[in-house]
Every structure is written in structure tokens, then in C-alpha cells.
Write an enzyme that holds these catalytic residues in place. Structure first.
Site, PDB file in Angstrom:
ATOM      1  N   HIS A  34       1.735  -3.646  -1.759  1.00 48.07           N
ATOM      2  CA  HIS A  34       0.342  -3.965  -2.080  1.00 48.07           C
ATOM      3  C   HIS A  34      -0.443  -4.035  -0.770  1.00 48.07           C
ATOM      4  CE1 HIS A  34       1.461  -7.985  -0.745  1.00 48.07           C
ATOM      5  NE2 HIS A  34       2.390  -8.045  -1.684  1.00 48.07           N
ATOM      6  N   HIS A  37       1.131  -5.853   2.256  1.00 45.40           N
ATOM      7  CA  HIS A  37       2.097  -5.074   3.034  1.00 45.40           C
ATOM      8  C   HIS A  37       1.381  -4.066   3.934  1.00 45.40           C
ATOM      9  CE1 HIS A  37       4.733  -6.009  -0.589  1.00 45.40           C
ATOM     10  NE2 HIS A  37       5.461  -6.454   0.408  1.00 45.40           N
ATOM     11  N   LYS A 151       2.467 -15.743   4.093  1.00 48.09           N
ATOM     12  CA  LYS A 151       2.660 -16.269   2.735  1.00 48.09           C
ATOM     13  C   LYS A 151       4.060 -16.855   2.600  1.00 48.09           C
ATOM     14  CE  LYS A 151       3.661 -13.691  -0.840  1.00 48.09           C
ATOM     15  NZ  LYS A 151       4.862 -14.348  -1.430  1.00 48.09           N
ATOM     16  N   ASP A 152       5.049 -16.144   3.137  1.00 46.26           N
ATOM     17  CA  ASP A 152       6.424 -16.652   3.175  1.00 46.26           C
ATOM     18  C   ASP A 152       6.629 -17.351   4.517  1.00 46.26           C
ATOM     19  OD1 ASP A 152       7.573 -15.457   0.629  1.00 46.26           O
ATOM     20  OD2 ASP A 152       6.764 -13.676   1.604  1.00 46.26           O
ATOM     21  N   SER A 187       1.109 -10.750  -3.722  1.00 47.73           N
ATOM     22  CA  SER A 187       2.555 -10.740  -3.896  1.00 47.73           C
ATOM     23  C   SER A 187       2.900  -9.646  -4.885  1.00 47.73           C
ATOM     24  CB  SER A 187       3.047 -12.090  -4.433  1.00 47.73           C
ATOM     25  OG  SER A 187       4.397 -12.016  -4.839  1.00 47.73           O
TER      26      SER A 187
END
Length: 283
Positions: A34, A37, A151-152, A187
Site C-alpha cells: 500500500h 510501503h 506503525k510497528d 496496513s
């Protein structure tokens, strides 16, 4: 753009790049690409001569077999999206056998306790799986810089710890969270949400923003209780956890010291899909 499926030919290309003193950037992904990335790939390309993007759904980091089975597999559209960027890319798409041979098991790692906080409490063995595949990929790709989304965030801190522990000569770069128009953190799992819930999921980021506003004037316990109450009364989302933690150690806050940096972390379920997010509170 090159697409390479096996380690041996990739290593040949990398050896040539090393001889040319090219700066190699690396963006590891599990596909279902997405805009988040793609933003990592663009950032890597802005500072590196060539970018290697891996697309590999890593079985050892899934603690839920159903989640692994349901994970979207979209290799053709992924490669098309990367091609359309018009950048100097190498796409590495190994099979499970290529990376793991006949033994699909995780190594065991110690990350100075980072692995026991938050996600580690709810996803048994997850970070051993992450560490295993990232270490394998680093050994193959030998990047100068590797790019990961915030995000992670816990995963990002763990990978930095892995690089330090094994004294790998590469820089791990964390990149800002990419969000949809309504604030939902991008995500691959978002594609599994119904349109209604995907729209309603703005509530997650809105709650984090309100928690940030409260930080400094209310205690961590008060904020956590407020967040729990917000989700208890929400018709679509079930809160798994909300924590305020030190941004380096990921230990839950005990007192707000002036030189400490804190983040708020959240995990939520809706339609049996797990969504995570986080936000910096005081920096």
C-alpha cells in the site's frame, strides 16, 4: 527493475553493487503493498543508489494459523505498483523453502526485554519469527540502510537491537506512520475491513490524539482508564491493550521524568481483524 527469486543470483548482483561502491537500501515487506510501503521505498531511493524490496510472507511470525492463511497474496499487483515508481529497484521474492530450507522454525532471541512488552504479551513467539526472517534477509541482502515504518514501532526497536547485538554494519531507519485520509494507520490488514468499519476506524487515531492532549495534565492511569471507557462504549471496536511506555525501553510509564520520551500504543479488534497504532506523546 529486476525481479529475483533465489538467493544465489541475488548475491551475485549484490557483489557487483558492492564492487561499484553503491549504497544499497532495503525495504523488507510481506507484500499486499500500500502507499505506506511505497513511501518507504521512495525514502530509501532518495538516499540510496539502489533499493532492494523483499516480498515474503513469513510463516514463523504468525501465532495464528488462520491469520497466516488469510493474509493477502498479491504478488502481481505488488510488482506492478513498484514498477510504476520508476525507481532503481530489485525485487526479491523468495519461496519459503528458499529461505528456510526444510526447517520452518524460529531462532530464539533475547532483545533485552523488549520482546516481552505489549505485542510480546499477546503474540507468542512473534518476535522470534520477526528476528529470524530479518536476520536471514540482512545476511542475504547486506544492505547499508534498512527502512521500517513506525506503525510497528516495537518491531522497529527490536530490529535495532538485533543489529546492535550481532554487530551488523547497517543503519536501521524508522519512517513516519503513513495514514489514510481519516487517520487510520495504513496496513495490509485494512483491505479486509468492510467499508463502514474502515471509515469508523478513524476513532483509533482520534483516541490517540486525545490521549496525547491529556498527557502531562492527567496521570497515565487516568488516561488509560479513559481510553478503556471510550472503547467499552464503542459499538465496533474491542480494545486489546492501551499502554503508555518509554520510547526506548518500551517499559510502562512509572513517572513522567523530564528527559524521558514516551509513546502511547494501542491494539484493537474489529471484524476479527487486529489493528495497531501508536503516537509520540512528548516529542
Amino acid at each position: 527493475m529486476q525481479i529475483i527469486k533465489e538467493k544465489a543470483p541475488l548475491r551475485e548482483v549484490i557483489s557487483k553493487l558492492k564492487l561499484e561502491d553503491s549504497c544499497i537500501g532495503f525495504v523488507p515487506t510481506m507484500g499486499a503493498l500500500h502507499n505506506g510501503h511505497l513511501s518507504l521505498v521512495r525514502q530509501a531511493a532518495s538516499v540510496c543508489d539502489v533499493v532492494i524490496v523483499s516480498i515474503f510472507i513469513n510463516p514463523t511470525q504468525f501465532d495464528n494459523a488462520t491469520d497466516l492463511d488469510n493474509y493477502p497474496r498479491t504478488l502481481d499487483s505488488d510488482t506492478q505498483k513498484l514498477k510504476e515508481l520508476g525507481l532503481n529497484l530489485i525485487i526479491f521474492t523468495p519461496t519459503t523453502a528458499e529461505l528456510y530450507n526444510d526447517e520452518i522454525v524460529s531462532e530464539h532471541f533475547q532483545f533485552d526485554g523488549l520482546e516481552f512488552e505489549m505485542e510480546g504479551k499477546y503474540r507468542n513467539g512473534h518476535f522470534d519469527g520477526v528476528g529470524t526472517v530479518v536476520k536471514k534477509l540482512f545476511e542475504i541482502v547486506q544492505p547499508d540502510k534498512a527502512f521500517f515504518g513506525e506503525k510497528d514501532y516495537q518491531q522497529l526497536q527490536i530490529i535495532k537491537k538485533l543489529v546492535k547485538h550481532y554487530q551488523l554494519s547497517l543503519e536501521v531507519i524508522g519512517c513516519p506512520i503513513s495514514r489514510e485520509n481519516n487517520g487510520l494507520a495504513r496496513s495490509s490488514r485494512n483491505e479486509r475491513l468492510s467499508p463502514k468499519i474502515r471509515l469508523e476506524a478513524s476513532f483509533i487515531h482520534e483516541t490517540l490524539l486525545k490521549a496525547k492532549d491529556k498527557f502531562g495534565t492527567e496521570s497515565a492511569n487516568q488516561i488509560s482508564q479513559w481510553v478503556e471507557n471510550e472503547f467499552t462504549s464503542h459499538p465496533y471496536f474491542n480494545l486489546e491493550y492501551f499502554e503508555i511506555a518509554d520510547s526506548e525501553t518500551l517499559k510502562p510509564i512509572t513517572k513522567n521524568l523530564g528527559d524521558q520520551k514516551f509513546r502511547a500504543f494501542i491494539a484493537v479488534y474489529s471484524e476479527n481483524i487486529r489493528l495497531i497504532d501508536n503516537i509520540a506523546l512528548n516529542y
